[in-house]
Write a protein that holds these residues in place. Structure first.
Motif, PDB file in Angstrom:
ATOM      1  N   PRO A 263     -35.198  23.923  -4.019  1.00 13.61           N
ATOM      2  CA  PRO A 263     -34.639  24.498  -5.244  1.00 13.61           C
ATOM      3  C   PRO A 263     -33.208  24.991  -5.052  1.00 13.61           C
ATOM      4  O   PRO A 263     -32.834  25.474  -3.977  1.00 13.61           O
ATOM      5  CB  PRO A 263     -35.576  25.662  -5.537  1.00 13.61           C
ATOM      6  N   SER A 264     -32.403  24.852  -6.100  1.00 17.41           N
ATOM      7  CA  SER A 264     -31.047  25.389  -6.072  1.00 17.41           C
ATOM      8  C   SER A 264     -31.110  26.903  -6.117  1.00 17.41           C
ATOM      9  O   SER A 264     -31.978  27.487  -6.769  1.00 17.41           O
ATOM     10  CB  SER A 264     -30.258  24.877  -7.278  1.00 17.41           C
ATOM     11  N   GLY A 265     -30.204  27.528  -5.416  1.00 16.43           N
ATOM     12  CA  GLY A 265     -30.183  28.985  -5.406  1.00 16.43           C
ATOM     13  C   GLY A 265     -29.793  29.550  -6.766  1.00 16.43           C
ATOM     14  O   GLY A 265     -28.950  28.967  -7.466  1.00 16.43           O
ATOM     15  N   ARG A 266     -30.414  30.662  -7.123  1.00 14.91           N
ATOM     16  CA  ARG A 266     -30.087  31.334  -8.378  1.00 14.91           C
ATOM     17  C   ARG A 266     -29.044  32.399  -8.047  1.00 14.91           C
ATOM     18  O   ARG A 266     -29.358  33.515  -7.631  1.00 14.91           O
ATOM     19  CB  ARG A 266     -31.338  31.972  -8.977  1.00 14.91           C
ATOM     20  N   GLU A 267     -27.775  32.048  -8.226  1.00 14.90           N
ATOM     21  CA  GLU A 267     -26.681  32.919  -7.827  1.00 14.90           C
ATOM     22  C   GLU A 267     -26.576  34.124  -8.756  1.00 14.90           C
ATOM     23  O   GLU A 267     -26.789  34.024  -9.973  1.00 14.90           O
ATOM     24  CB  GLU A 267     -25.368  32.133  -7.869  1.00 14.90           C
ATOM     25  N   ALA A 268     -26.267  35.287  -8.190  1.00 15.39           N
ATOM     26  CA  ALA A 268     -25.948  36.474  -8.981  1.00 15.39           C
ATOM     27  C   ALA A 268     -24.432  36.510  -9.132  1.00 15.39           C
ATOM     28  O   ALA A 268     -23.697  36.767  -8.179  1.00 15.39           O
ATOM     29  CB  ALA A 268     -26.443  37.737  -8.282  1.00 15.39           C
ATOM     30  N   TYR A 269     -23.947  36.205 -10.303  1.00 18.67           N
ATOM     31  CA  TYR A 269     -22.511  36.051 -10.507  1.00 18.67           C
ATOM     32  C   TYR A 269     -21.811  37.402 -10.551  1.00 18.67           C
ATOM     33  O   TYR A 269     -22.214  38.313 -11.273  1.00 18.67           O
ATOM     34  CB  TYR A 269     -22.250  35.261 -11.780  1.00 18.67           C
ATOM     35  N   GLU A 270     -20.760  37.511  -9.785  1.00 23.37           N
ATOM     36  CA  GLU A 270     -20.056  38.768  -9.624  1.00 23.37           C
ATOM     37  C   GLU A 270     -19.038  38.981 -10.740  1.00 23.37           C
ATOM     38  O   GLU A 270     -18.539  38.038 -11.353  1.00 23.37           O
ATOM     39  CB  GLU A 270     -19.329  38.802  -8.278  1.00 23.37           C
ATOM     40  N   LEU A 271     -18.736  40.267 -10.977  1.00 24.62           N
ATOM     41  CA  LEU A 271     -17.643  40.656 -11.858  1.00 24.62           C
ATOM     42  C   LEU A 271     -16.601  41.335 -10.983  1.00 24.62           C
ATOM     43  O   LEU A 271     -16.764  42.484 -10.584  1.00 24.62           O
ATOM     44  CB  LEU A 271     -18.140  41.614 -12.942  1.00 24.62           C
ATOM     45  N   PRO A 272     -15.525  40.625 -10.614  1.00 22.99           N
ATOM     46  CA  PRO A 272     -14.572  41.151  -9.628  1.00 22.99           C
ATOM     47  C   PRO A 272     -13.877  42.428 -10.116  1.00 22.99           C
ATOM     48  O   PRO A 272     -13.707  42.660 -11.315  1.00 22.99           O
ATOM     49  CB  PRO A 272     -13.559  40.009  -9.477  1.00 22.99           C
ATOM     50  N   ASN A 273     -13.471  43.242  -9.155  1.00 23.87           N
ATOM     51  CA  ASN A 273     -12.696  44.435  -9.471  1.00 23.87           C
ATOM     52  C   ASN A 273     -11.237  44.061  -9.695  1.00 23.87           C
ATOM     53  O   ASN A 273     -10.754  43.014  -9.256  1.00 23.87           O
ATOM     54  CB  ASN A 273     -12.799  45.450  -8.325  1.00 23.87           C
ATOM     55  N   HIS A 274     -10.527  44.940 -10.387  1.00 25.31           N
ATOM     56  CA  HIS A 274      -9.082  44.759 -10.570  1.00 25.31           C
ATOM     57  C   HIS A 274      -8.417  46.124 -10.562  1.00 25.31           C
ATOM     58  O   HIS A 274      -8.951  47.106 -11.102  1.00 25.31           O
ATOM     59  CB  HIS A 274      -8.771  44.004 -11.864  1.00 25.31           C
ATOM     60  N   GLU A 275      -7.255  46.206  -9.950  1.00 31.00           N
ATOM     61  CA  GLU A 275      -6.569  47.490  -9.809  1.00 31.00           C
ATOM     62  C   GLU A 275      -5.916  47.939 -11.106  1.00 31.00           C
ATOM     63  O   GLU A 275      -5.875  49.130 -11.407  1.00 31.00           O
ATOM     64  CB  GLU A 275      -5.503  47.394  -8.707  1.00 31.00           C
ATOM     65  N   GLU A 276      -5.413  46.993 -11.887  1.00 29.20           N
ATOM     66  CA  GLU A 276      -4.663  47.355 -13.084  1.00 29.20           C
ATOM     67  C   GLU A 276      -5.586  47.656 -14.256  1.00 29.20           C
ATOM     68  O   GLU A 276      -6.766  47.340 -14.254  1.00 29.20           O
ATOM     69  CB  GLU A 276      -3.685  46.242 -13.463  1.00 29.20           C
ATOM     70  N   THR A 277      -5.009  48.293 -15.273  1.00 27.16           N
ATOM     71  CA  THR A 277      -5.686  48.499 -16.553  1.00 27.16           C
ATOM     72  C   THR A 277      -5.341  47.328 -17.461  1.00 27.16           C
ATOM     73  O   THR A 277      -4.164  47.037 -17.691  1.00 27.16           O
ATOM     74  CB  THR A 277      -5.237  49.818 -17.214  1.00 27.16           C
ATOM     75  N   PHE A 278      -6.355  46.647 -17.961  1.00 29.49           N
ATOM     76  CA  PHE A 278      -6.138  45.549 -18.903  1.00 29.49           C
ATOM     77  C   PHE A 278      -6.209  46.080 -20.326  1.00 29.49           C
ATOM     78  O   PHE A 278      -7.082  46.894 -20.656  1.00 29.49           O
ATOM     79  CB  PHE A 278      -7.191  44.447 -18.718  1.00 29.49           C
ATOM     80  N   VAL A 279      -5.330  45.597 -21.146  1.00 25.50           N
ATOM     81  CA  VAL A 279      -5.344  45.931 -22.570  1.00 25.50           C
ATOM     82  C   VAL A 279      -5.544  44.639 -23.337  1.00 25.50           C
ATOM     83  O   VAL A 279      -4.726  43.716 -23.253  1.00 25.50           O
ATOM     84  CB  VAL A 279      -4.041  46.627 -23.005  1.00 25.50           C
TER      85      VAL A 279
END
Length: 944
Positions: A263-279
């Motif tokens: 079976p293919s692995g069921r990946e847990a998809y990450e939400l990367p961090n970012h230093e800046e504030t996005f608007v």
């Protein structure tokens, strides 16, 4: 398992989590905190050898019914670039042909046993999972067996024929079309910044038009074969059936599904961090509402809640949310509210792996920066000063009261409200200890949670990195769009601003300061067949109540008096209609809304008055322990409704902010235009509220009219249904209702004079830039009222819906949803209303209108089929069997019987009336009333 839970609870309740010891070794209290949260002992959890997980619980509400769920731990996030939208498309395909149910056979069979497509039978696809929903009768072995066969087919027996795939493309494309609009356009702009650097930003479950039109058959088959497998599935079965039978059904149907060798692995998809504030700023010419949002995403992966210590942290965070939202609500009730509505909470994001502290507000189109500033300041205020003891104590009371209500009704919860806990446990390993454990544990934890630790959460919540500011709303001439620089300047200014501490002003501890002498019960009579008691009070009022055991902690309340705004002059009606909604914003008994909110901490009771077109009304509910509070509030709404122009202006400000750009939305504009056309010449037609109409409303006159409408409490009929005590109801009725003034007015409403035109009309409304249309076909007819015709009209709507789904959706592939609805109204004047409505592509409007009307003609000429009539009758019987065991059913029907002067005992004769209803009755209604004099409204996009 039961023994370990009992022991844990004993230690929790007796040791109290005292943290005063200085010894660094693990104390008994610390040992408990580090212990695992137990599983609910009433739930059977198992796993088959092929990896499929199952959850089973016996639950008798509603009776003779089992809620089945097939949970697939795969959603749109698993798609390749060639498969955009195919996780959701696959969900559709499971209703369109399996090994044991050919195309349309599945829906056809389920309708025959009373399971409605859409309302009961359903499914959903999200980024990370796909869940199938099937309620099934449990008192018939054959139906039960077929129910489990259906979810087995969904798991591994979908046929995915080329014909079926091509046939469903049109339906899914229509669903995509339905979603087109301002919100979808703005979401596609903001999502990449909210979910920056992740696959979530590229995998909206609906997919893309291009891919849905062009994907190959193998693309969807590949998705199904790769991700629909037992090690990524769970079956949930909760309902009125013994656990052993349900477990055996699961084993029989799912044990033989083969597990993939590699079976293919069921990946847990990450939400990367970012230093800046996005608007993220998005505006749209068709945006009806404006919103601001702040997300502080955690720097770390979302932790699993496993230990009792983890659970304690959840309680602390829940207290924080209650506290901050109480403050925000106070701000919203102030004289110059900066938002329509706002809230803050700590919870999940679109990614399973990341939580965030989030604050948001709905504002006026011009007020985005003010709304953003207000929620930022409230967060900053907590960061600097923390919370106060008084508000902390109220938050504890509120949290515990809400949990106590759930605990008291733990054995009366409907199965459909239980299954979600098991789905969350499978997909995200959320705890599921059961309400008894949650209540007892929370009750033990609360006394030792300190004010400082709740306030200090804000220091972890707020940070400059991983922060996203989202602004969405209107784009129109003269409205300056907020810039990213303005947002960042505001962020900096709030952090350096001079903020005052929050002042927690105490309120009195009694609701009514002076009560007149109690009245008396003049007479009492019983309706034994309905188990209903009716009391006549000394002031002329009538109180009808029914004791039930449907819920342990619920009492529903309604009241009405004939008259309403029908007794107003046309001018007074127009001046007060929209002002009426703001009357209760002033509070009662000298207490403001904010005062009332504080007073009600820990109490479960609510009630609100209203003035309708033909009656003045009350609607409310309470926990049995707080029933007296409900009666007190009713008394005060009669005698001491506050008059506060400042509170009314606050209401107007919020209404204008919310409604200011409403007509920019094509759907709202379409409904408003149709209403105006149909009510041409009607002096009492008000349509949608607008800023101009709100400005023209007369608060003083509305308040004066309210006093007139609620002057005679003896002209009201009051209704109570739920867990009641006879002596308590009698005492409260005498003390709070019979003591009210009764003037003997004996009013009635004034029937409506205006009648809509009974001629054929067609009106095309051009609005909107998207290639989407909406069709509304309706008939109105003034006819004599009788119960048989009323039932026939409703049943005709159900039958026609079945035929329209078959024709317009399944055969033509031209709509995602379509419905017909019929009713026979008795109040004011007896009138039949019947309508057909559906969204579709502009290019298909005329063809689908013709097809819909052709289905009406078929019924008029050929009648209703035996099969369709049987489906509708079975659906009604299934619905009635469940509804009659609810408090809402009884209070609605008791009140309606009196309002419409119907025989109240007919409530028990429904099955008899349904059995007497014939196919010829429906055909006769169609022939007689669905004539050529219909009103046709069509929404079309604007032409260039």
């Amino acid at each position: 398992m039961k023994k370990s839970i009992t022991l844990a609870l004993f230690m929790l309740l007796n040791l109290g989590f005292v943290f005063a010891q200085e010894d660094t070794s693990i104390t008994p209290n610390q040992a408990i905190l580090e212990g695992d949260i137990p599983y609910n002992p009433d739930v059977k959890i198992g796993k088959l050898s092929n990896g499929l997980t199952y959850y089973i619980q016996n639950n008798g509400k509603p009776e003779d019914k089992v809620e089945l769920r097939l949970v697939v731990n795969a959603g749109s996030i698993m798609e390749t670039d060639r498969q955009l939208g195919l996780a959701h498309f696959m969900e559709h395909m499971n209703f369109n042909g399996t090994k044991n149910f050919e195309k349309n056979d599945l829906v056809d069979y389920l309708q025959s046993i009373g399971v409605k497509f859409g309302a009961d039978l359903n499914a959903y696809t999200s980024f990370d999972e796909t869940v199938y929903i099937l309620p099934i009768p449990s008192d018939d072995p054959e139906k039960l067996e077929k129910g489990f066969q259906i979810i087995e087919d969904w798991a591994h027996n979908t046929t995915l024929s080329e014909e079926a795939i091509d046939g469903e493309r049109g339906v899914v494309l229509e669903e995509l079309r339905l979603r087109l609009g301002a919100n979808e356009r703005m979401f596609r702009v903001t999502l990449p910044k909210i979910m920056y650097g992740s696959k979530y930003a590229e995998r909206l479950p609906i997919g893309t038009k291009e891919n849905l039109e062009n994907f190959s058959y193998d693309d969807v088959r590949d998705y199904y074969n790769k991700w629909y497998r037992p090690d990524l599935m769970a079956v949930v079965a909760v309902g009125d059936l013994d656990v052993e039978t349900m477990e055996q059904k699961i084993k029989d149907h799912f044990s033989n599904i083969a597990k993939p060798k590699e079976p293919s692995g069921r990946e847990a998809y990450e939400l990367p961090n970012h230093e800046e504030t996005f608007v993220a700023i998005a505006s749209d010419e068709e945006a009806a509402f404006t919103q601001v949002q702040v997300l502080y995403k955690d720097q770390f992966e979302a932790p699993k809640v496993k230990s009792i210590g983890d659970y304690r942290e959840l309680v602390v965070k829940n207290l924080f949310s209650t506290l901050i939202n109480n403050r925000i609500a106070e701000l919203g009730n102030g004289p110059e509210p900066p938002f329509v509505f706002a809230s803050s909470y700590y919870g999940g994001t679109y990614a399973r792996t990341k939580n965030a502290y989030q604050s948001f507000a709905v504002t006026s189109p011009e007020g985005q920066l003010d709304g953003l500033k207000s929620i930022l300041e409230e967060n900053e205020r907590v960061k600097r000063y923390g919370f106060k003891e008084g508000e902390f104590d109220r938050a504890k009371k509120t949290l515990l009261a809400n949990l106590e209500k759930k605990y008291n009704d733990r054995d009366k919860r409907e199965s459909e409200r239980i299954v979600g806990e098991f789905i969350d446990n499978y997909l995200e390993q959320s705890p599921m200890p059961g309400l008894a454990w949650e209540y007892e544990t929370t009750k033990s934890l609360l006394p030792n949670i300190q004010l400082t630790e709740v306030g200090e959460l804000i220091n972890a919540f707020l940070h400059d990195d991983n922060r996203v500011i989202v602004l969405t709303g209107a784009k129109k001439e003269g409205l300056k769009e907020v810039t990213e620089d303005e947002v960042k300047t505001l962020l900096a200014s709030v952090q350096s601003s001079d903020l005052a501490d929050y002042k927690d002003e105490a309120v009195r501890n009694t609701l009514i300061e002076k009560l007149p002498p109690a009245g008396k019960i003049a007479s009492t009579k019983r309706n034994e067949s309905l188990d209903v008691t009716t009391m006549t009070l000394s002031n002329g009022a009538t109180v009808t109540y029914k004791k039930t055991d449907f819920k342990n902690d619920e009492v529903l309340f309604r009241a009405y008096s004939p008259g309403g705004s029908s007794l107003y002059s046309d001018a007074d009606y127009r001046a007060t209609t929209f002002a009426n909604n703001g009357l209760s914003e002033a509070g009662i008994g000298g207490l403001s809304l904010n005062d009332l909110d504080k007073f009600m901490s820990g109490k479960i009771a609510r009630v609100s008055p209203s003035i309708g077109r033909f009656s003045e009304n009350f609607r409310g509910s309470a926990a049995p322990k707080d029933l007296e509070t409900l009666f007190q509030m009713v008394h005060l709404y009669f005698t001491e409704l506050n008059k506060d122009p400042e509170a009314y202006q606050s209401f107007l400000t919020k209404e204008k902010s919310f409604l200011g750009n409403l007509m920019a939305n094509p759907q709202f504009y379409f409904q408003d235009q149709l209403g105006q056309i149909r009510n041409e010449g009607n002096p009492r037609f008000m349509g949608f509220p607008t800023i101009e109409k709100l400005d023209a409303s007369d608060y003083d006159l509305a308040y004066e009219k309210y006093q007139e409408r609620f002057a005679d409490a003896g002209d009201f009929h009051y209704y109570l249904v739920g867990n009641l005590d006879d002596k308590q109801v009698a005492m409260l009725a005498e003390k709070y209702l019979a003591s009210l003034p009764g003037t003997g007015s004996k009013e009635n409403y004034v029937p409506t004079k205006f009648r809509q035109k009974d001629v054929y009309q067609k009106h095309v409304i051009n609005r909107g830039k998207d290639p989407k249309s909406n069709v509304s076909i309706s008939w109105e007819e003034e006819i004599p009222h009788d119960a048989k015709t009323e039932l026939a009209v409703k049943a005709l709507g159900e039958v026609l819906t079945i035929k329209l789904v078959e024709k317009l959706r399944e055969e033509e592939g031209g709509v995602y949803g379509v419905g017909a609805r019929g009713s026979l109204n008795k109040i004011s004047f007896s009138s039949l209303s019947f309508s057909i409505s559906f969204p579709c592509g502009p290019e298909n409007v005329e063809k689908l209108i013709a097809a819909a009307l052709a289905e009406v003609e078929k019924i008029k000429v050929d009648g209703v089929t035996v099969e369709d009539m049987a489906k509708v009758k079975e659906t009604y019987l299934v619905q009635r069997k469940e509804a009659i065991k609810t408090n809402k059913f009884w209070i609605d029907n008791l009140l309606t019987a009196d309002q419409e002067n119907k025989d109240v005992n007919s409530i028990l004769k429904f099955e008899e009336s349904l059995n007497a209803l014939s196919r010829e009755d429906l055909q006769e209604v169609a022939k007689k009333y669905l004539d050529k004099n219909y009103f046709l409204g069509v929404l079309m996009p604007e032409t260039e």
